[in-house]
Design a protein around this motif. Structure first.
Motif, short mmCIF file in Angstrom:
data_model
loop_
_atom_site.label_atom_id
_atom_site.label_comp_id
_atom_site.label_asym_id
_atom_site.label_seq_id
_atom_site.Cartn_x
_atom_site.Cartn_y
_atom_site.Cartn_z
N LYS A 1 0.83 -1.20 0.00
CA LYS A 1 0.00 0.00 0.00
C LYS A 1 0.86 1.25 0.00
O LYS A 1 1.84 1.36 0.76
N VAL A 2 0.51 2.21 -0.88
CA VAL A 2 1.21 3.49 -0.96
C VAL A 2 0.16 4.61 -1.02
O VAL A 2 -1.03 4.35 -1.19
N VAL A 3 0.60 5.85 -0.90
CA VAL A 3 -0.30 7.00 -0.98
C VAL A 3 -0.77 7.14 -2.43
O VAL A 3 0.05 7.14 -3.36
N VAL A 4 -2.08 7.23 -2.62
CA VAL A 4 -2.65 7.36 -3.96
C VAL A 4 -3.44 8.67 -4.07
O VAL A 4 -4.61 8.73 -3.73
N THR A 5 -2.77 9.69 -4.55
CA THR A 5 -3.42 11.00 -4.68
C THR A 5 -3.77 11.32 -6.14
O THR A 5 -4.45 12.30 -6.42
N LEU B 1 -15.20 -0.97 -12.37
CA LEU B 1 -14.24 -0.27 -11.52
C LEU B 1 -13.29 -1.22 -10.80
O LEU B 1 -12.07 -1.05 -10.80
N GLU B 2 -13.84 -2.25 -10.16
CA GLU B 2 -13.00 -3.18 -9.41
C GLU B 2 -12.11 -4.00 -10.35
O GLU B 2 -10.98 -4.35 -10.00
N ASP B 3 -12.61 -4.29 -11.55
CA ASP B 3 -11.78 -5.00 -12.54
C ASP B 3 -10.58 -4.15 -12.93
O ASP B 3 -9.47 -4.67 -13.14
N ALA B 4 -10.79 -2.83 -13.04
CA ALA B 4 -9.69 -1.93 -13.38
C ALA B 4 -8.64 -1.90 -12.28
O ALA B 4 -7.43 -1.91 -12.54
N VAL B 5 -9.10 -1.88 -11.03
CA VAL B 5 -8.17 -1.90 -9.89
C VAL B 5 -7.36 -3.20 -9.89
O VAL B 5 -6.14 -3.20 -9.72
N GLN B 6 -8.06 -4.32 -10.11
CA GLN B 6 -7.39 -5.62 -10.14
C GLN B 6 -6.33 -5.69 -11.24
O GLN B 6 -5.27 -6.27 -11.06
N LEU B 7 -6.63 -5.08 -12.40
CA LEU B 7 -5.68 -5.08 -13.51
C LEU B 7 -4.40 -4.34 -13.12
O LEU B 7 -3.28 -4.80 -13.44
N LEU B 8 -4.55 -3.21 -12.45
CA LEU B 8 -3.37 -2.46 -12.03
C LEU B 8 -2.58 -3.23 -10.98
O LEU B 8 -1.35 -3.22 -10.99
N TRP B 9 -3.29 -3.92 -10.10
CA TRP B 9 -2.60 -4.78 -9.12
C TRP B 9 -1.78 -5.85 -9.84
O TRP B 9 -0.65 -6.16 -9.45
N LYS B 10 -2.36 -6.42 -10.89
CA LYS B 10 -1.64 -7.45 -11.66
C LYS B 10 -0.34 -6.90 -12.23
O LYS B 10 0.63 -7.64 -12.40
N ALA C 1 -3.53 0.43 -6.32
CA ALA C 1 -4.63 1.31 -6.71
C ALA C 1 -5.83 1.05 -5.83
O ALA C 1 -5.94 -0.02 -5.22
N GLU C 2 -6.71 2.02 -5.76
CA GLU C 2 -7.96 1.88 -5.00
C GLU C 2 -9.10 2.42 -5.84
O GLU C 2 -8.91 3.28 -6.70
N SER C 3 -10.29 1.93 -5.58
CA SER C 3 -11.49 2.49 -6.22
C SER C 3 -12.04 3.61 -5.36
O SER C 3 -11.86 3.62 -4.14
N GLY C 4 -12.69 4.56 -6.00
CA GLY C 4 -13.28 5.67 -5.27
C GLY C 4 -14.39 6.32 -6.06
O GLY C 4 -14.73 5.89 -7.16
N MET C 5 -14.94 7.36 -5.49
CA MET C 5 -16.03 8.08 -6.15
C MET C 5 -15.72 9.56 -6.09
O MET C 5 -15.58 10.14 -5.01
N VAL D 1 -10.45 5.72 -10.27
CA VAL D 1 -9.41 4.83 -9.77
C VAL D 1 -8.31 5.71 -9.19
O VAL D 1 -7.79 6.60 -9.88
N LEU D 2 -7.99 5.49 -7.93
CA LEU D 2 -6.94 6.26 -7.26
C LEU D 2 -5.62 5.54 -7.42
O LEU D 2 -5.51 4.34 -7.14
N VAL D 3 -4.61 6.25 -7.91
CA VAL D 3 -3.30 5.66 -8.19
C VAL D 3 -2.21 6.61 -7.69
O VAL D 3 -2.48 7.77 -7.38
N PRO D 4 -0.96 6.13 -7.63
CA PRO D 4 0.13 7.02 -7.25
C PRO D 4 0.23 8.20 -8.22
O PRO D 4 0.10 8.03 -9.43
N GLU D 5 0.44 9.39 -7.68
CA GLU D 5 0.45 10.62 -8.47
C GLU D 5 1.43 10.54 -9.64
O GLU D 5 1.13 11.02 -10.74
N ASP D 6 2.59 9.92 -9.42
CA ASP D 6 3.61 9.90 -10.45
C ASP D 6 3.43 8.77 -11.48
O ASP D 6 4.26 8.60 -12.37
N ARG D 7 2.32 8.01 -11.34
CA ARG D 7 2.11 6.89 -12.26
C ARG D 7 0.76 6.97 -12.99
O ARG D 7 0.28 5.98 -13.55
#
Length: 388
Positions: free
Chosen positions: A321-325, A336-345, A350-354, A361-367
């Protein structure tokens, strides 16, 4: 003979012929008058108002005897009223009928028409009653086409289309964009919010950003009620054109729907809407649209629901787990959850959000850019970051 009236009627017929292209052949429109929560007198009042505001309308009432001065087919019950309505429509004695309740077959739904409060602009809501399809994305894609057909039948040559930000919106957008790329002539509007796009927010509804708003039928039904009766507290619909005509491939009865709470102004406008779609021949417009769409095999573009077998589902380990801004919008909530799972792969936390624009999809700022590329390559409609 009242010569002035004859001359006036002749000019009205000419004006109507210019608008509809059917000189001397203005089709009758009917209104059923039994079943309103406000009583039959309100329906008759609406018909009289329609004739006053739009003298070119040739109106027939189907209901009880009245003193309106309009042609009336007398019936003694709602069952008889609907039977007469269908007979007159099928025999082409009337071109369209406005009524308060009707059971459409699956595949047919109605396109409502409202007046937006910000600029007083007319807007079509696709759709508002009926069921276009049991599958959500397919239904909304069809709704977009139905909205275009109704708008064209009302005199808008090239209506602009936007998709309301509800479940399935991004998948619908993807299909419509693919259709456009294959040659279907659909004109997209643009959200007035700073991030723009084809997917609309609540602000766009108030502004009337596009001609046709695509949504699911239940949401469309709620929107109709809000637009039409907000100022009356909900008991009396005072604004707009009603819930509109039933549209669907192969469907040829021009039945337009009103709420049982519709008031005289809405009834009058609904009769005008009926007059337009009948005299501009919505049936032929629909046939032409579906011919083009079927040639493009449009239903093949609809994503098929994927059945997941729980026992065989791949377990994807969560990265550290890292900061995802950083955020990526444009992913449909159903994916949405499929997209998160793909990034995990791909080893990216990544995390899902609204967000303000919907699912993100929340991801690391630099990625962010890297994640967008991964998602787009996999077929997700990944867009820019979320902006409120």
């Amino acid at each position: 003979m009242n010569l002035n009236k004859v001359i006036a009627d002749a000019f009205l017929e000419i004006a109507d012929g210019i608008q509809t292209g059917s000189f001397g052949k203005t089709k009758k429109v009917a209104l059923t008058t039994l079943g309103s929560e406000h009583g039959e007198a309100t329906l008759v009042e609406g018909a009289k108002l329609a004739k006053k505001l739009y003298p070119q309308l040739n109106i027939v009432l189907i209901g009880s005897a009245n003193d309106s001065g309009l042609e009336t087919i007398e019936v003694s019950s709602e069952d008889e009223m609907y039977k007469v309505m269908e007979e007159k429509l099928d025999s082409k004695e009337i071109g369209a009928c406005v009524t308060m309740h009707y059971n459409f077959p699956i595949g047919v739904s109605t396109v409502g028409r409202v007046v937006t409060p910000a600029h007083g602009k007319e807007m079509f809501i696709a759709t508002t009653t009926g069921t276009s399809s049991a599958q959500r994305v397919e239904a909304m894609v069809k709704n977009a086409v139905y909205g275009v057909i109704a708008a064209k039948a009302s005199g808008i040559e090239k209506p602009t289309v936007g998709i309301l930000n509800v479940d399935g919106a991004r998948s619908v957008e993807k299909v419509l964009v693919e259709l456009q790329a294959k040659g279907y002539d659909i004109a997209f509007g643009e959200s007035q919010r700073s991030d723009g796009g084809r997917v609309l927010r609540g602000n766009d509804l108030l502004l009337g950003t596009v001609d046709v708003v695509v949504t699911d039928t239940l949401t469309g039904n709620i929107l109709m009620k809000m637009f039409s009766s907000f100022t009356s507290g909900g008991q009396y619909e005072v604004s707009g054109y009603g819930y509109g005509p039933g549209v669907g491939e192969g469907y040829e009865r021009n039945v337009l729907i009103l709420s049982r709470a519709s008031g005289a102004p809405v009834i009058a406008n609904a009769l005008k809407y009926a007059h337009e779609i009948a005299n501009n021949d919505i049936t032929e417009i629909a046939k032409a649209e579906f011919k083009k769409l079927n040639a493009l095999k449009w239903m093949d573009l609809i994503p098929k629901p994927v059945e997941k077998k729980a026992a065989q589902e791949e377990v994807v380990p969560q990265p550290d787990k890292v900061v995802v801004t950083g955020s990526i919008s444009g992913i449909d909530i159903m994916e949405l959850e499929d997209a998160v799972q793909l990034l995990w792969k791909n080893g990216i936390y990544a995390e899902s959000g609204m967000g303000c624009t919907g699912p993100i999809v929340l991801v690391p700022e630099d990625r962010v850019s890297e994640c967008q590329q991964i998602l787009v390559k996999a077929g997700f409609a990944a867009g820019e970051g979320d902006i409120c």
